[in-house]
Design an enzyme around this catalytic site. Structure first.
Site, PDB file in Angstrom:
ATOM      1  N   SER A   1     -24.692   9.593   6.306  1.00  0.00           N
ATOM      2  CA  SER A   1     -24.601   8.377   7.120  1.00  0.00           C
ATOM      3  C   SER A   1     -24.781   8.720   8.594  1.00  0.00           C
ATOM      4  CB  SER A   1     -23.239   7.696   6.911  1.00  0.00           C
ATOM      5  OG  SER A   1     -23.148   7.135   5.627  1.00  0.00           O
TER       6      SER A   1
ATOM      7  N   HIS B   1      -8.956   4.102  -1.581  1.00  0.00           N
ATOM      8  CA  HIS B   1      -7.594   3.605  -1.402  1.00  0.00           C
ATOM      9  C   HIS B   1      -7.149   2.828  -2.637  1.00  0.00           C
ATOM     10  CE1 HIS B   1      -4.045   2.002   0.310  1.00  0.00           C
ATOM     11  NE2 HIS B   1      -4.556   1.078   1.109  1.00  0.00           N
TER      12      HIS B   1
ATOM     13  N   CYS C   1       0.321   2.019   6.636  1.00  0.00           N
ATOM     14  CA  CYS C   1       0.628   0.609   6.857  1.00  0.00           C
ATOM     15  C   CYS C   1       0.751  -0.100   5.515  1.00  0.00           C
ATOM     16  CB  CYS C   1      -0.431  -0.039   7.727  1.00  0.00           C
ATOM     17  SG  CYS C   1      -2.106   0.043   7.053  1.00  0.00           S
TER      18      CYS C   1
ATOM     19  N   ARG D   1     -19.550   9.458   1.095  1.00  0.00           N
ATOM     20  CA  ARG D   1     -20.965   9.220   1.377  1.00  0.00           C
ATOM     21  C   ARG D   1     -21.476  10.303   2.323  1.00  0.00           C
ATOM     22  NH1 ARG D   1     -18.905   3.910   1.822  1.00  0.00           N
ATOM     23  NH2 ARG D   1     -18.856   4.061   4.098  1.00  0.00           N
TER      24      ARG D   1
ATOM     25  N   CYS E   1       0.807  -1.218   0.000  1.00  0.00           N
ATOM     26  CA  CYS E   1       0.000   0.000   0.000  1.00  0.00           C
ATOM     27  C   CYS E   1       0.845   1.276   0.000  1.00  0.00           C
ATOM     28  CB  CYS E   1      -0.942   0.020   1.201  1.00  0.00           C
ATOM     29  SG  CYS E   1      -2.195  -1.282   1.146  1.00  0.00           S
TER      30      CYS E   1
ATOM     31  N   GLY F   1       1.368  -4.171   3.524  1.00  0.00           N
ATOM     32  CA  GLY F   1       1.313  -5.619   3.628  1.00  0.00           C
ATOM     33  C   GLY F   1       2.654  -6.218   4.019  1.00  0.00           C
TER      34      GLY F   1
END
Length: 387
Positions: free
Chosen positions: A219, A343, A373, A216, A89, A375
């Site tokens: 919510s 993302h 962060c 969105r 990432c 992987g």
């Protein structure tokens, strides 16, 4: 001594899964932001020593070195090389680090760093298929960790459990992210960083795509509470995790001296850049040690930083980082994060840095810090200094 500065930073609006960017080729989307840098700065592409490009799933249309394909798709001279970087990432944040290192060392005078991911077409994990082993770490790594199969969803839940983060805590963070992003859109905060791109809708009509699709509105905690958790009894849901997305971003990196010679006014200096590792089981705690490492190396404290971009891969990740560092929640992802904006994994590091440097400039913030962060249990961290 040579330094590394960001002259300009630009991105596409982020497309949601099967959204506006989903029918475009990754090289074409990448070429769009490369061309935008040329248009915005007057850059002569022939002067670029390298294009360092992040991408995670390098197969199909993202295979064969998409960084090089982007150069050719943009119509840049064939003499301009390109390379593709994978640090999961953090791939395009790592691309910026490598471009900056090349500039400081003198290997490059001018470099472009960025990245891309079209997750609608190349879903996350597609590149992991293997007939024999079925996962990328191999038997020796599995043996080291007693057969544990690493997954980000499991790691995110382990972090939530470790820090006592409730479902409501994480849902509230997700809600805050969407509300902050909606305000940023409504107030035009992203206009200076987004290069509108022409797309074709389902009816075959061409239109300009210039607004992040994932945000969105309306919510509530009650709505989010109704979403099914990934693991029965767990707190990780689609409402408090990052979105599957498409997008690209690019930054022009050079030295202060070369920038002056070209008549460019740099936005920020790449003050300090580090990478850190952590255990691959929880996997996603890397921004915590990476932040400590970059602050120590920079000679700064958490209180010196006026804005943070901490990638919202999952709400538990950024909330755990917040608890460990003691940073001000209002200064973290002030324009929303990956839970709202999306993302596009290979392009996210460059997207975060683009958003950060524009926010710093628009608000007169001297120092900004970015971490995300990655992987396998890693994280990049970068401190930028406003110029």
């Amino acid at each position: 001594m040579r330094d590394a500065v960001i002259v300009d930073a630009v991105r596409t609006a982020v497309g949601k899964r099967n959204g506006a960017l989903s029918q475009l080729h990754a090289a074409s989307v990448s070429a769009h932001v490369l061309d935008a840098l040329v248009q915005r700065t007057g850059l002569d592409p022939a002067e670029v020593d390298d294009v360092v490009w992040g991408c995670v799933n390098t197969l199909g249309m993202q295979s064969g070195c998409v960084g090089r394909a982007a150069v050719l798709a943009a119509g840049w001279p064939e003499t301009v090389p390109g390379v593709t970087v994978d640090r999961q990432c953090g791939s395009s944040q790592q691309a910026v680090h490598q471009a900056a290192a090349g500039v400081v060392s003198g290997q490059y005078d001018i470099a472009v760093a960025g990245g891309v991911e079209i997750m609608s077409r190349i879903p996350l994990g597609t590149a992991r298929a293997d007939d024999r082993f079925g996962q990328p770490f191999g038997p020796d790594v599995l043996k080291r960790y007693n057969g544990t199969v690493f997954t980000q969803f499991a790691g995110a839940q382990l972090i939530a459990d470790e820090y006592g983060l409730t479902r409501t805590d994480m849902d509230q963070h997700g809600l805050d992210s969407h509300e902050r992003a909606a305000r940023a859109v409504d107030e035009g905060r992203f206009k200076g960083q987004i290069a509108p791109i022409t797309v074709t809708d389902a009816d075959g009509n061409a239109r300009l795509f210039d607004t992040d699709e994932g945000v969105r509105r309306g919510s509530t905690l009650e709505t989010l509470a109704g979403l099914k958790p990934v693991r029965e009894g767990g707190g990780i849901t689609a409402g408090n995790a990052s979105q599957v997305s498409d997008g690209s971003a690019a930054l022009l990196v050079t030295t202060s001296e070369i920038a002056r010679a070209h008549g460019w006014t740099p936005m920020a200096r790449i003050h300090t850049a580090v990478v850190a590792g952590t255990d691959p089981i929880t996997m996603l705690k890397g921004p915590i040690p990476a932040t400590a490492k970059v602050l120590k190396k920079a000679g700064l404290t958490i209180g010196d930083i006026g804005a943070f971009e901490i990638n919202e891969a999952f709400a538990s990740v950024s909330l755990a980082w917040l608890r460990e560092t003691g940073a001000d929640y209002e200064l973290m992802n002030p324009n929303g994060g990956a839970m709202a904006l999306g993302h596009p994994v290979g392009g996210s590091g460059a997207r975060l840095m683009t958003t950060l440097v524009h926010h710093m400039r628009d608000n007169g913030i001297r120092y900004g810090l970015q971490s995300m962060c990655e992987g396998g249990g890693m994280a990049n961290a970068t401190v930028l200094e406003l110029l």
